[in-house]
Motif scaffolding. Structure first.
Motif, PDB file in Angstrom:
ATOM      1  N   SER A 373      37.669 -20.365 -37.844  1.00 13.17           N
ATOM      2  CA  SER A 373      37.692 -19.106 -36.979  1.00 13.17           C
ATOM      3  C   SER A 373      36.990 -17.792 -37.830  1.00 13.17           C
ATOM      4  N   ALA A 374      36.578 -18.281 -38.756  1.00 16.90           N
ATOM      5  CA  ALA A 374      35.885 -17.405 -39.780  1.00 16.90           C
ATOM      6  C   ALA A 374      34.811 -16.410 -38.772  1.00 16.90           C
ATOM      7  N   PHE A 375      34.898 -15.051 -38.823  1.00 17.18           N
ATOM      8  CA  PHE A 375      34.430 -14.075 -37.963  1.00 17.18           C
ATOM      9  C   PHE A 375      32.868 -13.941 -38.527  1.00 17.18           C
ATOM     10  N   CYS A 376      31.880 -14.193 -37.795  1.00 16.32           N
ATOM     11  CA  CYS A 376      30.533 -13.938 -38.046  1.00 16.32           C
ATOM     12  C   CYS A 376      30.174 -12.915 -37.161  1.00 16.32           C
ATOM     13  N   HIS A 377      29.157 -12.057 -37.604  1.00 24.33           N
ATOM     14  CA  HIS A 377      28.721 -11.008 -36.455  1.00 24.33           C
ATOM     15  C   HIS A 377      28.065 -11.398 -35.184  1.00 24.33           C
ATOM     16  N   PRO A 378      28.660 -11.543 -34.118  1.00 17.25           N
ATOM     17  CA  PRO A 378      28.053 -11.949 -32.938  1.00 17.25           C
ATOM     18  C   PRO A 378      26.755 -11.414 -32.326  1.00 17.25           C
ATOM     19  N   SER A 379      25.945 -12.124 -32.077  1.00 19.87           N
ATOM     20  CA  SER A 379      24.890 -11.429 -30.823  1.00 19.87           C
ATOM     21  C   SER A 379      25.514 -11.459 -29.613  1.00 19.87           C
ATOM     22  N   GLY A 380      24.964 -10.805 -28.639  1.00 20.42           N
ATOM     23  CA  GLY A 380      25.505 -10.492 -27.480  1.00 20.42           C
ATOM     24  C   GLY A 380      24.603 -11.450 -26.563  1.00 20.42           C
ATOM     25  N   PHE A 381      24.812 -11.447 -25.301  1.00 23.45           N
ATOM     26  CA  PHE A 381      24.227 -12.279 -24.346  1.00 23.45           C
ATOM     27  C   PHE A 381      24.035 -11.396 -22.984  1.00 23.45           C
ATOM     28  N   ARG A 382      22.822 -11.783 -22.385  1.00 19.30           N
ATOM     29  CA  ARG A 382      22.360 -11.103 -21.127  1.00 19.30           C
ATOM     30  C   ARG A 382      23.152 -11.824 -20.005  1.00 19.30           C
ATOM     31  N   GLN A 383      23.069 -13.094 -20.209  1.00 15.58           N
ATOM     32  CA  GLN A 383      23.821 -13.820 -19.348  1.00 15.58           C
ATOM     33  C   GLN A 383      24.739 -15.106 -19.692  1.00 15.58           C
ATOM     34  N   LEU A 384      25.797 -15.280 -19.416  1.00 14.75           N
ATOM     35  CA  LEU A 384      26.790 -16.479 -19.753  1.00 14.75           C
ATOM     36  C   LEU A 384      26.885 -17.167 -18.591  1.00 14.75           C
ATOM     37  N   ARG A 385      26.202 -18.565 -18.218  1.00 13.87           N
ATOM     38  CA  ARG A 385      26.608 -19.327 -17.183  1.00 13.87           C
ATOM     39  C   ARG A 385      27.239 -20.544 -17.527  1.00 13.87           C
ATOM     40  N   ALA A 386      28.164 -20.868 -16.896  1.00 12.66           N
ATOM     41  CA  ALA A 386      28.903 -22.245 -16.679  1.00 12.66           C
ATOM     42  C   ALA A 386      28.425 -22.984 -15.616  1.00 12.66           C
ATOM     43  N   GLU A 387      28.034 -24.171 -15.721  1.00 16.61           N
ATOM     44  CA  GLU A 387      27.411 -24.943 -14.681  1.00 16.61           C
ATOM     45  C   GLU A 387      28.009 -26.205 -14.852  1.00 16.61           C
ATOM     46  N   LYS A 388      28.802 -26.388 -13.525  1.00 16.66           N
ATOM     47  CA  LYS A 388      29.694 -27.778 -13.023  1.00 16.66           C
ATOM     48  C   LYS A 388      30.496 -28.207 -14.331  1.00 16.66           C
ATOM     49  N   LEU A 389      31.393 -27.112 -14.839  1.00 17.26           N
ATOM     50  CA  LEU A 389      32.207 -27.580 -16.019  1.00 17.26           C
ATOM     51  C   LEU A 389      33.451 -28.707 -15.393  1.00 17.26           C
ATOM     52  N   THR A 390      33.648 -29.550 -16.177  1.00 16.09           N
ATOM     53  CA  THR A 390      34.873 -30.374 -15.956  1.00 16.09           C
ATOM     54  C   THR A 390      35.367 -30.786 -17.199  1.00 16.09           C
ATOM     55  N   PHE A 391      36.885 -30.616 -17.073  1.00 14.61           N
ATOM     56  CA  PHE A 391      37.475 -30.702 -18.386  1.00 14.61           C
ATOM     57  C   PHE A 391      39.015 -31.454 -17.913  1.00 14.61           C
ATOM     58  N   SER A 392      39.171 -32.458 -19.047  1.00 19.74           N
ATOM     59  CA  SER A 392      40.721 -32.792 -18.758  1.00 19.74           C
ATOM     60  C   SER A 392      41.397 -32.748 -20.425  1.00 19.74           C
ATOM     61  N   TYR A 393      42.504 -32.213 -20.467  1.00 18.61           N
ATOM     62  CA  TYR A 393      43.402 -31.980 -21.694  1.00 18.61           C
ATOM     63  C   TYR A 393      43.662 -33.473 -22.283  1.00 18.61           C
ATOM     64  N   PRO A 394      43.463 -33.672 -23.532  1.00 17.22           N
ATOM     65  CA  PRO A 394      43.732 -35.101 -24.000  1.00 17.22           C
ATOM     66  C   PRO A 394      44.934 -35.731 -23.592  1.00 17.22           C
ATOM     67  N   GLY A 395      45.066 -36.863 -23.048  1.00 16.67           N
ATOM     68  CA  GLY A 395      46.127 -37.508 -22.855  1.00 16.67           C
ATOM     69  C   GLY A 395      46.615 -36.914 -21.314  1.00 16.67           C
ATOM     70  N   SER A 396      45.858 -36.044 -20.729  1.00 20.36           N
ATOM     71  CA  SER A 396      46.370 -35.765 -19.148  1.00 20.36           C
ATOM     72  C   SER A 396      45.919 -36.850 -18.232  1.00 20.36           C
ATOM     73  N   ALA A 397      46.687 -36.870 -17.192  1.00 21.90           N
ATOM     74  CA  ALA A 397      46.184 -37.591 -15.907  1.00 21.90           C
ATOM     75  C   ALA A 397      44.832 -37.421 -15.413  1.00 21.90           C
ATOM     76  N   GLY A 398      44.773 -36.036 -15.192  1.00 20.90           N
ATOM     77  CA  GLY A 398      43.858 -35.480 -14.236  1.00 20.90           C
ATOM     78  C   GLY A 398      43.216 -34.386 -14.835  1.00 20.90           C
ATOM     79  N   PRO A 399      41.868 -34.035 -14.331  1.00 20.04           N
ATOM     80  CA  PRO A 399      41.072 -32.932 -14.914  1.00 20.04           C
ATOM     81  C   PRO A 399      41.767 -31.641 -14.426  1.00 20.04           C
ATOM     82  N   ALA A 400      41.887 -30.658 -15.680  1.00 15.75           N
ATOM     83  CA  ALA A 400      42.348 -29.425 -15.122  1.00 15.75           C
ATOM     84  C   ALA A 400      41.000 -28.292 -14.576  1.00 15.75           C
ATOM     85  N   LEU A 401      39.674 -28.697 -14.820  1.00 13.03           N
ATOM     86  CA  LEU A 401      38.698 -28.078 -14.321  1.00 13.03           C
ATOM     87  C   LEU A 401      37.653 -29.091 -13.646  1.00 13.03           C
ATOM     88  N   ARG A 402      37.380 -28.826 -12.568  1.00 10.93           N
ATOM     89  CA  ARG A 402      36.523 -29.938 -11.615  1.00 10.93           C
ATOM     90  C   ARG A 402      35.279 -29.097 -11.150  1.00 10.93           C
TER      91      ARG A 402
END
Ligand SMILES: Nc1ncnc2c1ncn2[C@@H]1O[C@H](COP(=O)(O)OP(=O)(O)OP(=O)(O)O)[C@@H](O)[C@H]1O
Length: 659
Positions: A373-402
């Motif tokens: 978690s060490a903090f390092c000086h971040p650079s910014g972004f002009r655009q942050l885009r998430a494309e078709k993110l899918t995610f399931s928590y470990p051990g979960s029956a179904g995805p939390a994001l589809r």
């Protein structure tokens, strides 16, 4: 991302049994091999060398000197006895010889005693330093572990075993190793002296300790297996201890009258642990007693054989007496060696837990340096885009994001709304680099984000369940930018922006007040005041991307209105993602994403969403109507028929929550 396969075998407390792993690869079932024993010793010696090489060398040197002294002692003893038997016949010179030999014995014994005293002082300091060195490694690895690992019970078992091992085992292994060195060296020295007198008895002496060594090895293997089986049960018990003895749950446990129920569960857990330990111990105590009797029988036979040779004239009496003394010493040393090797063997398995846990990104299931978690000086972004993110928590029956797609431009305020469990916080955690998606990708100015650490460094997140550090106010704010000294002016500015300046001014020691009544002079805050500090931490972090997950849930209406009214000024130049159930708070956002069951179902500006008349429009009107009705009723009930101040304008500008 690793997924833990487990059976759903649960106990009355709702906790799954550690023995119930499906894959049958429980590490704790394995025996300690000679290779692991050597690895454990090498690991500890390396740690001791790194922790304090001067003391380590000193302790080994003392062991060496003591051992040589012991060999000399046996030979001096033989001479002393020889002189004693001949005193009557040889007059004064024999008496002088006896006195000189006795003096030699006293000097040797005394020097050995002094050396041992010095050495035990060094040993004590050395073990503490090794302890710290190893524990530091475990804590570093735990702090660097990916967040997803904390969802995995097997990880908690590994962590727990590593913490246990690093707390208890280094002392055992360092002491045992030193004991082993001492025993080996003194055995070599005494054996050399013994061999001069009755060499042919040496193999039998070694034989006498074999049964005890075997029984001890069986016991340590059983003990380690038991420890592995009990690991999860112990975690449950410790959790119950925290509930019963900690401050966090104290009020609710009392309000519910839950103390006795939790205590009973704790008793149940302990009873299981005690029953398993007693069963294992009694089985092995019987085996060890039989082994001991066998060993002693061999030893007595060796002594008898020696005396038979004296009677038959093969050995002189003084030599036989000295040899018996040496034999006793030797047997004690061999037993001591067996005992310490057993201790090292027992610790080897535990030390393996530490080695595995602290090994970067290998067997730990993904512990990686970039998870820091060490903090390092971040650079910014002009655009942050998430494309078709899918995610399931470990051990979960179904995805939390589809297949969730969102877009955030620099300087924009983006909002996410949706029902409980629709995936808002999960999306925020992925965007902040706390979890890696199972599918889809995150693009930072068009390029894939290769390391989640980059996102973490660029983000400041105010979580719904923000942490309340039981440390000073200053720490609570300055932890937003760890690794550099707290800047008092920036801390004060962050507190002011979060509306916490007045709260801090009222505390007895201002920014130096410790926020817990558990510590002397400590104070506590209301939930809303704590939330302001969490916000101040985000301001202080000064990151280009800010995520506010229900940042005003505990704030009073005025503070909430102030935050959202001034959000663009307060976070000027930064991209803000706001999660909120209060639609009035998000209506001014540049874009609003509506989530349902892990999907984005609508998005657009407030006006666009209202015009499309979908879920957002329906829920917005629901909240606005609820407020309007309440406002009208209060207006009617208020003296003179006036509405209460600060609650009427703006339609849905006050506290109303999603149904
Ligand atoms: N750590 C976790 N492990 C397993 N499942 C989780 C975890 N956290 C959340 N979930 C599940 O993932 C889904 C999405 O949860 P999430 O916290 O993202 O919802 P949310 O929209 O933020 O809800 P809320 O409005 O209640 O905060 C839910 O079904 C939830 O039960």
């Amino acid at each position: 991302m690793r997924r833990d396969a487990r059976e759903n075998r649960t106990d009355a407390a709702g906790h799954t049994s550690a023995a119930a792993r499906e894959d049958g690869t429980d590490e704790s079932e394995r025996r300690v091999t000679a290779r692991e024993l050597i690895q454990a010793c090498a690991f500890i010696v390396r740690a001791a060398w790194q922790a304090d090489r001067r003391r380590l060398c000193g302790v080994v040197a003392v062991q060496l000197l003591t051992a040589v002294g012991m060999g000399v002692l046996v030979l001096v003893l033989r001479d002393t006895l020889g002189t004693a038997f001949s005193v009557g016949g040889k007059g004064r010179s024999a008496e002088d010889g006896l006195i000189a030999s006795l003096c030699g014995l006293v000097v040797l014994a005394s020097a050995g005693g002094v050396l041992r005293t010095v050495s035990s002082g060094w040993q004590r300091v050395l073990t503490v330093k090794v302890d710290r060195h190893i524990m530091a490694g475990v804590l570093r690895s735990a702090a660097r572990s990916e967040l997803a690992l904390f969802e995995d019970p097997a990880f908690h078992d590994r962590l727990k075993r590593a913490v246990f091992a690093s707390r208890s085992q280094p002392v055992v292994v360092v002491t045992a190793l030193i004991g082993a060195v001492q025993a080996l060296l003194s055995m070599a020295a005494v054996s050399a002296a013994f061999a001069v007198m009755a060499w042919w008895l040496l193999p039998f002496t070694a034989l006498s300790v074999l049964p005890v060594l075997k029984a001890a090895r069986d016991e340590r293997n059983a003990d380690y297996r038991l420890h592995g089986r009990l690991a999860e049960g112990r975690r449950v018990r410790e959790y119950l201890e925290q509930l019963l003895a900690g401050q966090d749950a104290a009020k609710e446990i009392r309000a519910l009258g839950l103390g006795d129920t939790l205590q009973d569960r704790w008793e149940g857990r302990y009873a299981e642990e005690i029953a398993s330990t007693t069963d294992m111990q009694s089985r092995h105590t019987r085996r060890k007693a039989v082994a001991r009797l066998l060993g002693d029988a061999v030893f007595v036979s060796v002594v008898a054989a020696m005396w038979w040779t004296v009677r038959s004239g093969g050995v002189q009496l003084p030599t036989a007496l000295a040899a018996t003394g040496a034999l006793l010493m030797l047997a004690t040393r061999v037993q001591m060696l067996g005992y310490v090797l057993n201790n090292i063997g027992a610790s080897a398995a535990y030390m393996k837990d530490v080695r595995v846990f602290t090994a970067d990104g290998t067997d730990t299931g993904g512990t990686r340096p970039d998870a820091s978690s060490a903090f390092c000086h971040p650079s910014g972004f002009r655009q942050l885009r998430a494309e078709k993110l899918t995610f399931s928590y470990p051990g979960s029956a179904g995805p939390a994001l589809r297949e969730v797609s969102v877009e955030l431009g620099a300087g924009e305020v983006i909002a996410v709304v949706g029902a409980n469990g629709s995936g808002k916080s999960t999306l925020a955690k992925l965007l902040a680099g706390l979890y890696e998606p199972d599918g889809g990708r995150l693009l930072w100015d068009g390029r894939s984000v290769p390391r989640p650490a980059e996102l973490r460094a660029a983000s400041a997140v105010v979580f719904q369940d923000f942490v309340r550090f039981k440390m000073t106010v200053r720490d609570n704010i300055a932890f937003g930018r760890p690794g550099s000294p707290a800047d008092p002016e920036a801390v004060a500015a962050a507190a002011a922006d979060a509306g916490a300046g007045g709260v801090v001014a009222a505390l007895p020691r201002g920014y130096e007040t410790v926020l817990s009544k558990e510590f002397t002079g400590g104070a506590d805050l209301s939930l809303g005041q704590w939330q302001r500090l969490a916000l101040a931490r985000a301001f202080y972090r000064d990151a280009p991307f800010v995520i506010l997950d229900e940042p005003t849930a505990s704030l009073d209406p005025q503070a909430e209105a102030d935050l959202f009214r001034h959000i663009r000024r307060l976070f000027a130049g930064r991209t803000v993602l706001v999660i909120s159930h209060r639609f009035s708070n998000v209506r001014a956002a540049d874009r609003i994403y509506v989530m349902d069951s892990g999907r984005v179902t609508e998005h657009g500006s407030h006006e666009e969403l209202m015009a499309s008349d979908g879920t957002y429009a329906r829920l917005f009107r629901l909240q606005a109507d609820a407020y309007q009705e309440r406002g009208d009723r209060r207006a009617r009930e208020a003296p003179g028929g006036e509405a209460p101040r600060g609650e009427t304008s703006g339609g849905a500008a006050a506290v109303a929550t999603l149904p």
